[in-house]
Design a protein around this motif. Structure first.
Motif, PDB file in Angstrom:
ATOM      1  N   UNK A   9       1.410  -1.493   0.306  1.00  0.00           N
ATOM      2  CA  UNK A   9       0.024   0.005  -0.109  1.00  0.00           C
ATOM      3  C   UNK A   9       0.883   1.323  -0.067  1.00  0.00           C
ATOM      4  N   UNK A  10       2.519   1.390  -0.390  1.00  0.00           N
ATOM      5  CA  UNK A  10       2.915   2.558  -0.179  1.00  0.00           C
ATOM      6  C   UNK A  10       2.779   3.145  -1.551  1.00  0.00           C
ATOM      7  N   UNK A  11       1.852   2.329  -2.452  1.00  0.00           N
ATOM      8  CA  UNK A  11       1.267   3.595  -3.966  1.00  0.00           C
ATOM      9  C   UNK A  11       0.315   2.900  -4.245  1.00  0.00           C
ATOM     10  N   UNK A  12      -0.172   3.472  -4.986  1.00  0.00           N
ATOM     11  CA  UNK A  12      -1.094   3.473  -6.168  1.00  0.00           C
ATOM     12  C   UNK A  12      -1.237   3.294  -7.528  1.00  0.00           C
ATOM     13  N   UNK A  13      -1.607   3.218  -8.712  1.00  0.00           N
ATOM     14  CA  UNK A  13      -1.363   3.362  -9.163  1.00  0.00           C
ATOM     15  C   UNK A  13      -2.728   3.292 -10.397  1.00  0.00           C
ATOM     16  N   UNK A  14      -3.113   4.300 -11.423  1.00  0.00           N
ATOM     17  CA  UNK A  14      -4.297   4.267 -12.250  1.00  0.00           C
ATOM     18  C   UNK A  14      -4.119   4.066 -13.603  1.00  0.00           C
ATOM     19  N   UNK A  15      -4.451   3.836 -14.567  1.00  0.00           N
ATOM     20  CA  UNK A  15      -3.922   3.617 -16.199  1.00  0.00           C
ATOM     21  C   UNK A  15      -5.237   3.868 -16.726  1.00  0.00           C
ATOM     22  N   UNK A  16      -5.295   4.987 -17.653  1.00  0.00           N
ATOM     23  CA  UNK A  16      -6.175   5.363 -18.807  1.00  0.00           C
ATOM     24  C   UNK A  16      -5.469   4.655 -19.851  1.00  0.00           C
ATOM     25  N   UNK A  17      -6.434   5.209 -21.254  1.00  0.00           N
ATOM     26  CA  UNK A  17      -6.374   5.428 -22.542  1.00  0.00           C
ATOM     27  C   UNK A  17      -4.804   5.844 -23.041  1.00  0.00           C
ATOM     28  N   UNK A  18      -5.137   6.475 -22.281  1.00  0.00           N
ATOM     29  CA  UNK A  18      -3.418   7.812 -22.683  1.00  0.00           C
ATOM     30  C   UNK A  18      -1.780   7.748 -21.808  1.00  0.00           C
ATOM     31  N   UNK A  19      -2.967   7.413 -20.088  1.00  0.00           N
ATOM     32  CA  UNK A  19      -1.508   7.577 -19.411  1.00  0.00           C
ATOM     33  C   UNK A  19      -1.631   6.290 -18.037  1.00  0.00           C
ATOM     34  N   UNK A  20      -0.441   6.557 -17.115  1.00  0.00           N
ATOM     35  CA  UNK A  20      -0.991   5.224 -16.194  1.00  0.00           C
ATOM     36  C   UNK A  20       0.482   5.996 -15.119  1.00  0.00           C
ATOM     37  N   UNK A  30       4.126  12.386  -7.534  1.00  0.00           N
ATOM     38  CA  UNK A  30       2.597  11.748  -8.725  1.00  0.00           C
ATOM     39  C   UNK A  30       3.927  11.429 -10.246  1.00  0.00           C
ATOM     40  N   UNK A  31       3.754  10.730 -10.597  1.00  0.00           N
ATOM     41  CA  UNK A  31       4.742  10.515 -11.569  1.00  0.00           C
ATOM     42  C   UNK A  31       3.413   9.951 -12.705  1.00  0.00           C
ATOM     43  N   UNK A  32       3.966   9.380 -13.723  1.00  0.00           N
ATOM     44  CA  UNK A  32       3.362   9.107 -14.773  1.00  0.00           C
ATOM     45  C   UNK A  32       4.209   8.705 -16.287  1.00  0.00           C
ATOM     46  N   UNK A  33       3.108   8.350 -17.129  1.00  0.00           N
ATOM     47  CA  UNK A  33       4.144   7.788 -18.589  1.00  0.00           C
ATOM     48  C   UNK A  33       3.019   8.008 -19.485  1.00  0.00           C
ATOM     49  N   UNK A  34       3.074   8.294 -20.490  1.00  0.00           N
ATOM     50  CA  UNK A  34       2.249   8.611 -21.300  1.00  0.00           C
ATOM     51  C   UNK A  34       2.200   6.747 -22.845  1.00  0.00           C
ATOM     52  N   UNK A  40       3.993   9.921 -26.633  1.00  0.00           N
ATOM     53  CA  UNK A  40       3.878   7.989 -26.493  1.00  0.00           C
ATOM     54  C   UNK A  40       4.694   7.312 -25.496  1.00  0.00           C
ATOM     55  N   UNK A  41       5.578   6.831 -24.865  1.00  0.00           N
ATOM     56  CA  UNK A  41       6.375   6.290 -24.578  1.00  0.00           C
ATOM     57  C   UNK A  41       7.595   6.841 -23.623  1.00  0.00           C
ATOM     58  N   UNK A  42       7.086   8.124 -23.277  1.00  0.00           N
ATOM     59  CA  UNK A  42       7.882   9.411 -22.578  1.00  0.00           C
ATOM     60  C   UNK A  42       6.878   9.700 -21.147  1.00  0.00           C
ATOM     61  N   UNK A  43       8.032   9.599 -19.837  1.00  0.00           N
ATOM     62  CA  UNK A  43       7.899   9.942 -18.600  1.00  0.00           C
ATOM     63  C   UNK A  43       7.141  11.316 -19.168  1.00  0.00           C
ATOM     64  N   UNK A  44       6.228  11.331 -17.998  1.00  0.00           N
ATOM     65  CA  UNK A  44       6.041  13.250 -17.992  1.00  0.00           C
ATOM     66  C   UNK A  44       6.958  13.682 -17.109  1.00  0.00           C
ATOM     67  N   UNK A  45       8.062  13.802 -16.085  1.00  0.00           N
ATOM     68  CA  UNK A  45       8.829  14.788 -16.248  1.00  0.00           C
ATOM     69  C   UNK A  45       9.856  14.649 -17.431  1.00  0.00           C
ATOM     70  N   UNK A  51       4.774  20.966 -23.693  1.00  0.00           N
ATOM     71  CA  UNK A  51       3.835  19.526 -24.041  1.00  0.00           C
ATOM     72  C   UNK A  51       3.621  19.313 -23.471  1.00  0.00           C
ATOM     73  N   UNK A  52       2.815  19.154 -22.220  1.00  0.00           N
ATOM     74  CA  UNK A  52       2.358  19.176 -21.287  1.00  0.00           C
ATOM     75  C   UNK A  52       0.277  19.791 -21.701  1.00  0.00           C
ATOM     76  N   UNK A  53       0.206  21.108 -22.030  1.00  0.00           N
ATOM     77  CA  UNK A  53      -0.155  21.263 -22.560  1.00  0.00           C
ATOM     78  C   UNK A  53      -0.217  20.927 -23.877  1.00  0.00           C
ATOM     79  N   UNK A  54      -0.229  20.631 -24.714  1.00  0.00           N
ATOM     80  CA  UNK A  54      -0.434  20.613 -25.779  1.00  0.00           C
ATOM     81  C   UNK A  54      -1.197  18.862 -25.407  1.00  0.00           C
ATOM     82  N   UNK A  55      -0.433  17.774 -24.587  1.00  0.00           N
ATOM     83  CA  UNK A  55      -0.563  16.163 -24.191  1.00  0.00           C
ATOM     84  C   UNK A  55      -2.657  16.934 -23.729  1.00  0.00           C
ATOM     85  N   UNK A  56      -2.299  18.034 -22.270  1.00  0.00           N
ATOM     86  CA  UNK A  56      -3.595  17.513 -21.990  1.00  0.00           C
ATOM     87  C   UNK A  56      -4.530  18.575 -23.204  1.00  0.00           C
ATOM     88  N   UNK A  57      -4.500  19.176 -23.938  1.00  0.00           N
ATOM     89  CA  UNK A  57      -4.956  19.188 -24.895  1.00  0.00           C
ATOM     90  C   UNK A  57      -5.460  18.371 -25.905  1.00  0.00           C
TER      91      UNK A  57
END
Length: 159
Positions: A9-20, A30-34, A40-45, A51-57
Motif C-alpha cells: 500500500x505504499x503507492x497506487x497506480x491508475x491507468x487510462x487509455x493515455x496515461x499510467x 506523482x509520476x506518469x508515463x504517456x 507515447x513512451x515518454x515520462x511526464x517528467x 508539451x504537457x499543455x499539448x498533451x492536455x489538449x
C-alpha cells in the motif's frame, strides 16, 4: 482515482487509455508515463510545460478520463499552469516567471474580504480558506498559491 495499490500500500497506480500514473503515498510524489499519441513512451517528467499543455489538449479531445489525472500532475509540477494556459503562454519559463502580478482588488476578492480589512482579518481569511483549498485537503496547488499571493500582497501593503 487511484484504485489499484501495490504490495504494502505504499503507492497506487491508475491507468487510462493515455496515461499510467503512480502516486507514492509516503512522499506524495506523482509520476506518469504517456501510453499513446505523439508523446507515447515518454515520462511526464521529461515533458516541458508546452508539451504537457499539448498533451492536455489532446486528452480533452480524445481521452476525457485522462484530463483530471494530467491536471492534478500539472497542479503539483507547475501551479501557475492554468493562468499560463489561459494566456496562451506555454513557453518554457521558470515557475512563477512572467506570472501576472496580483493587484489589490484581486487580492481582496481572492480572500473574500472588503478593502480595509485588518491584518488579523486577512490572516484569518487566509487560514480559513487554506483549510479547504490546500492540496493536502483536496484543493489545488494553484489555488493555494493564489491565496498565499493575495495574503502576502495585502499584508505588505499594510506595513
Amino acid at each position: 482515482g487511484f484504485g489499484s495499490q501495490s504490495s504494502g500500500g505504499a503507492s497506487s497506480e491508475v491507468e487510462t487509455a493515455t496515461l499510467r500514473m503512480q502516486l507514492d503515498h509516503r512522499t506524495g510524489e506523482l509520476e506518469g508515463e504517456v501510453l499513446r499519441g505523439r508523446f507515447s513512451g515518454r515520462h511526464l517528467a521529461s515533458l516541458g510545460l508546452s508539451e504537457l499543455l499539448e498533451l492536455l489538449a489532446d486528452c480533452r479531445r480524445e481521452d476525457p478520463r485522462s484530463v483530471a489525472l494530467l491536471e492534478t500532475y500539472l497542479d503539483r509540477r507547475a501551479p501557475d499552469w492554468r493562468a499560463r494556459e489561459a494566456a496562451g503562454a506555454g513557453s518554457e519559463r521558470p515557475a512563477g516567471a512572467g506570472a501576472t502580478a496580483m493587484d489589490e482588488a484581486t487580492a481582496w476578492r481572492v480572500l473574500g474580504l472588503a478593502p480595509g480589512a485588518s491584518a488579523a482579518e486577512i490572516k484569518a481569511a487566509h487560514r480559513r480558506l487554506m483549510t479547504r483549498l490546500h492540496p493536502d485537503h483536496g484543493g489545488s496547488s494553484y489555488l493555494a498559491a493564489q491565496l498565499n499571493q493575495a495574503k502576502d500582497f495585502l499584508l505588505r501593503r499594510q506595513r
